[in-house]
Design a protein around this motif. Structure first.
Motif, short mmCIF file in Angstrom:
data_model
loop_
_atom_site.label_atom_id
_atom_site.label_comp_id
_atom_site.label_asym_id
_atom_site.label_seq_id
_atom_site.Cartn_x
_atom_site.Cartn_y
_atom_site.Cartn_z
N SER A 140 67.02 63.23 77.30
CA SER A 140 66.27 61.97 77.12
C SER A 140 66.80 61.04 78.08
O SER A 140 67.28 61.29 79.29
N ILE A 144 65.97 54.34 77.08
CA ILE A 144 65.44 53.87 75.64
C ILE A 144 65.99 52.70 75.03
O ILE A 144 65.60 52.02 74.12
N ARG A 147 65.90 49.39 78.03
CA ARG A 147 64.36 48.94 78.24
C ARG A 147 64.22 48.00 79.11
O ARG A 147 63.64 46.71 79.14
N ALA A 155 60.09 55.97 79.49
CA ALA A 155 60.63 55.97 78.19
C ALA A 155 59.96 56.35 77.12
O ALA A 155 60.44 56.98 76.24
N LYS A 158 60.22 60.21 77.21
CA LYS A 158 61.64 60.74 76.51
C LYS A 158 61.80 60.32 75.18
O LYS A 158 62.45 61.04 74.21
N ALA A 159 61.12 59.23 74.33
CA ALA A 159 61.43 59.05 72.98
C ALA A 159 60.64 60.05 72.40
O ALA A 159 61.32 60.60 71.22
#
Length: 245
Positions: A140, A144, A147, A155, A158-159
């Motif tokens: 990840s 995240i 931000r 992002a 990857k979340a």
């Protein structure tokens, strides 16, 4: 503690950055390594030579991990060359940046295809083919938590990777296969450095207590831990960012 000798690892995105460093580290720990690439065969071959020159075992294998047939062939190489698969280190991904309002939806779709669909495919194959006592390690990003502007699409992808990983760990109840996610902070790789001014890089580097960018070798300490002795660490996202977030 799991003995890493005679274990076999697939490292996606192994031709550069964190992937290459992961391949070198796992080989140094005694694992045979399949160094995956998509478009940069020369860099993958260089990584393989570095491993074999040091007495390790490695082969290069190419393909688009968001294509199921190509990803399947990657696992076939590991089984054919080394007899099986014990560890998947999935670093392959892309990171085009743009403010949300200006992002071309074709670019958005490509990010999700590579980062989300690619993860889903290689994890699905790993569930079917990683041996008992194995480890699945996805990637990840600390973005995240941080931000910053322009990272929305990346992002978001990857979340999704984090959620896939956490759910998969629970789905593998009773299988003795761990699933974890590593979330690096800003790291001095071509993926991160591309398109950034020296001023911006220096500003980002100053945001953690060490006042520097991470190096791939910093990140692979966590890779080696999860790939080997960390059997009681499962279903976790581990932030490896020097305290940036």
């Amino acid at each position: 503690m799991t003995d890493t000798i005679d274990r076999v690892a697939i490292v996606t995105g192994g031709s550069g950055g964190i992937g290459r460093a992961s391949a070198l580290r796992l080989a140094a720990d005694g694992m045979a390594v399949v160094v995956h690439y998509n478009g940069n065969r020369e860099r993958a071959d260089e990584a393989v030579r570095a491993i074999t020159d040091a007495g390790g075992r490695a082969v290069a294998a190419g393909g688009d991990i968001s294509d199921e047939a190509a990803a399947t062939a990657l696992f076939d190489v590991a089984e054919r060359e080394f007899g099986g698969v014990d560890v998947l280190v999935h670093t392959a991904g892309i990171m085009p940046l743009s403010p949300l309002a200006q992002l071309d939806l074709d670019v958005f779709d490509r990010i999700q295809r590579v980062n989300v669909r690619g993860t889903f495919i290689v994890d699905k194959l790993a569930v079917q083919r990683v041996r008992t006592g194995g480890a699945i390690i996805n990637f990840s990003t600390s973005i995240i938590r941080l931000r910053p502007p322009a990272y929305a699409a990346y992002a978001a992808s990857k979340a999704a990777v984090e959620v896939i990983s956490l759910i998969l760990a629970r789905e593998l109840r009773g299988k003795d296969i761990t699933v974890n996610t590593i979330a690096p902070g800003p790291t001095a790789t071509p993926l991160f450095l591309h398109g950034k001014s020296e001023e911006l890089i220096a500003q980002i580097a100053n945001n953690n207590p060490y006042q520097r960018l991470g190096e791939p070798e910093d990140i692979v300490e966590a890779v080696a831990f999860l790939a080997g002795p960390a059997r009681w660490v499962n279903g976790q996202t581990i932030f490896v960012n020097g305290g940036a977030a």
